[in-house]
Structures are given as structure tokens and as C-alpha cells.
Design an enzyme around this catalytic site. Structure first.
Site, PDB file in Angstrom:
ATOM      1  N   HIS A 117       0.840  -1.206   0.000  1.00  0.00           N
ATOM      2  CA  HIS A 117       0.000   0.000   0.000  1.00  0.00           C
ATOM      3  C   HIS A 117       0.874   1.255   0.000  1.00  0.00           C
ATOM      4  CE1 HIS A 117      -3.608   2.384   0.877  1.00  0.00           C
ATOM      5  NE2 HIS A 117      -2.866   3.054   1.746  1.00  0.00           N
ATOM      6  N   HIS A 175       3.755 -14.086   7.302  1.00  0.00           N
ATOM      7  CA  HIS A 175       4.086 -12.961   8.179  1.00  0.00           C
ATOM      8  C   HIS A 175       2.839 -12.451   8.894  1.00  0.00           C
ATOM      9  CE1 HIS A 175       5.234  -8.932   9.512  1.00  0.00           C
ATOM     10  NE2 HIS A 175       6.479  -9.351   9.451  1.00  0.00           N
ATOM     11  N   GLU A 205       1.926 -12.302  12.720  1.00  0.00           N
ATOM     12  CA  GLU A 205       1.331 -11.052  13.178  1.00  0.00           C
ATOM     13  C   GLU A 205      -0.096 -10.829  12.675  1.00  0.00           C
ATOM     14  OE1 GLU A 205       3.945  -7.818  12.273  1.00  0.00           O
ATOM     15  OE2 GLU A 205       5.695  -8.798  13.144  1.00  0.00           O
ATOM     16  N   HIS A 237      12.380 -14.265  10.914  1.00  0.00           N
ATOM     17  CA  HIS A 237      11.138 -14.920  11.341  1.00  0.00           C
ATOM     18  C   HIS A 237      11.244 -16.436  11.205  1.00  0.00           C
ATOM     19  CE1 HIS A 237       8.654 -11.548  12.328  1.00  0.00           C
ATOM     20  NE2 HIS A 237       8.780 -10.994  11.146  1.00  0.00           N
TER      21      HIS A 237
END
Length: 290
Positions: A117, A175, A205, A237
Site C-alpha cells: 500500500h 508474516h 502477526e 522470522h
């Protein structure tokens, strides 16, 4: 009367300027590709980006390829190590100054979430700059349409570990995000389970969370779980949150409740099946530069 004449003069000057801009001298086309990833500071994880870059250069020979990372934290960390990676805005400004006329910005993100975005707003900002690019187009991330979700599902099935048995569970670690784009993980989850009911998508998340994954696993009869990252690189991660030995890692928490875990430390972009989806998105953009 004087005011009317002044207004006419101003209007004429505006129209002349707009006309001159609209009929500016055509420039020779100079194509460029900007690959934009969240980024990684893990040296071993960069093999994912190397794989994509090789594929891009093979698909578009003679077109210059540049890189940018959207993560300020990673860029800052790399700068301390002597490696300078530009932000998307910095990279586009440099390409503009260097005279590139047609630029394809290809997102290497997995979903159209917050990072994508923000990248969209950056690209749109550069589109409005005077005497800038003749064409500047942003390509979708890996998951951008139903077609690419289906391709990603097929890629997951094609890259499952050969040693995995059909009744053994596979947990993919995405993620995740609080952005509405998180719904793509749910879409992936649904379509994956239509092809293999022993695969589930979890996120670090977002939703589904690890608690949701554990609840689902407890309904399965298999005591073995394969953990795989659903991220372009097997970075922090994957190495720590998924496969680490700390008490809060996914492997440790699953082991604690009775599951035997096998971990796969390989980012999706290392596999040709996934990398080809990003290259296909880029091909859709480059088709406009003819």
C-alpha cells in the site's frame, strides 16, 4: 477592461504552457526495472533474491535491474555493515535523474498489505512529477488476483518435502498483518485444504495465529508436523520465530504440546514455482512498454 485583458493573458500563458508540455520532445525509450522487497539482513537468506534477479534478467535481457527495500530498519542495519540499499523513493529519484523513461516497479511482497500500500502511494507520487517518467507501472505482489492465489497453492503442493508422508501435517508460517490484505492468507488456507486437508496456514502477526494452528493440529491424528516459511526469504522470522530453540518459537511450542517437528528453512523465492509467479506479474507490466 484591464482585468479582463490580464485574465486573458494569464489564460493564454497557461494554455501555451500546457500545450508545450503535452507536445514536449519525445525521448528515446530507456527501460528499467525496480525490484522492491521488504528486505533482509540475513546473508544466507539473500539466495531468494538472487534467484529472482537471475530469472528477471533472463526474461528481460538488456533491461537494467535495480533494487530497493521498503524496510527502513533493515536498510539502516545494512548501512552500518557498509551495504547501501535505497528506499523505493530514493531508487526512483535516481532512475529519473539517470534518464529512464519507462520503469516497471515490481513488488516482491507476498500479499498486497501495508508495505505494498505504501509502495503504491510512492509510485503514484512519482507519476505526477513534471518531466519525469513517460511510463511508471507497479506490478502486483505474488498474491494479487485469484489466478495468482491458485498458482501459489499449486506451488506449495509442488514444493512440499519429499520425505513428508501424506498423513503428516504441514504448517506454513506467513508474516501476517493488521492490514485488510491479511485476508489473502485465509484464501490460501481454504484453497490449500481443498487439495491437501493436512496443510494449514498460520501467521506471526495476523490471523490465523499459532493458537488457532495448534487447536487445528490437535484434531489431526498425526503427531508429526512440518514447519515451512511462507515468506519470500528464510530470514529472522523463519530462523527464530519458526525454527528457533527459544521457548516462544513455533517449533518449541508445538513440541511442548506433544508434536514432533521438522523445519524447512527455505524462502518461497528460492523455489522456481514461486519465483515464476513474481516474474509473471512483472511480465504483465513490461507488456505495456512497447
Amino acid at each position: 477592461m484591464k482585468r479582463m485583458i490580464s485574465a486573458v493573458v494569464v489564460l493564454a500563458m497557461v494554455l501555451f504552457g500546457a500545450n508545450a508540455y503535452a507536445h514536449k520532445e519525445a525521448r528515446e525509450m530507456k527501460k528499467g526495472i525496480l525490484l522492491v522487497a521488504f528486505g533482509t539482513s540475513e546473508a544466507s537468506a539473500k539466495v531468494s533474491f538472487q534467484n529472482i534477479e537471475q530469472k528477471v534478467k533472463k526474461a528481460f535481457p538488456g533491461v537494467d535491474v535495480f533494487w530497493a527495500y521498503t524496510s527502513h530498519i533493515i536498510r539502516h542495519k545494512l548501512a552500518k555493515q557498509g551495504e547501501m540499499i535505497l528506499s523505493p523513493a530514493q531508487a526512483l529519484a535516481t532512475m529519473m535523474d539517470d534518464g529512464y523513461t519507462h520503469v516497471a516497479v515490481q513488488s516482491l511482497h507476498t500479499i498486497p498489505g501495508e508495505e505494498y500500500h505504501d509502495l503504491t502511494m510512492t509510485v503514484n507520487g512519482f507519476k505526477t512529477m513534471p518531466n519525469g517518467f513517460d511510463k511508471l507501472i507497479l506490478g502486483f505482489p505474488m498474491l494479487g488476483t485469484q489466478d495468482t492465489v491458485a498458482k501459489a497453492v499449486d506451488a506449495v503442493i509442488a514444493t512440499l518435502p519429499k520425505a513428508r508422508k501424506a498423513n503428516e501435517a504441514v504448517v506454513l508460517m506467513g508474516h501476517g498483518t493488521h492490514h485488510p490484505g491479511n485476508v489473502y492468507y485465509a484464501a490460501m488456507n481454504w484453497q490449500l485444504q481443498q487439495k491437501d486437508p493436512n496443510i494449514i496456514m498460520g501467521t506471526v502477526e495476523g490471523y490465523p495465529e499459532l493458537g488457532d494452528v495448534i487447536a487445528w493440529l490437535k484434531t489431526k491424528k498425526s503427531g508429526k508436523v512440518w514447519l515451512m516459511p511462507f515468506m519470500s526469504v528464510a530470514g529472522d522470522h523463519a530462523k527464530n520465530d519458526m525454527a528457533g530453540d527459544e521457548e516462544d518459537s513455533w517449533k518449541s511450542q508445538l513440541t511442548k504440546v506433544g508434536f514432533s517437528c521438522e523445519t524447512v528453512l527455505k524462502g518461497t523465492a528460492e523455489y522456481d514455482a514461486f519465483a515464476d509467479i513474481w516474474v509473471s506479474q512483472l511480465s504483465n507490466v513490461m507488456a505495456h512498454f512497447k
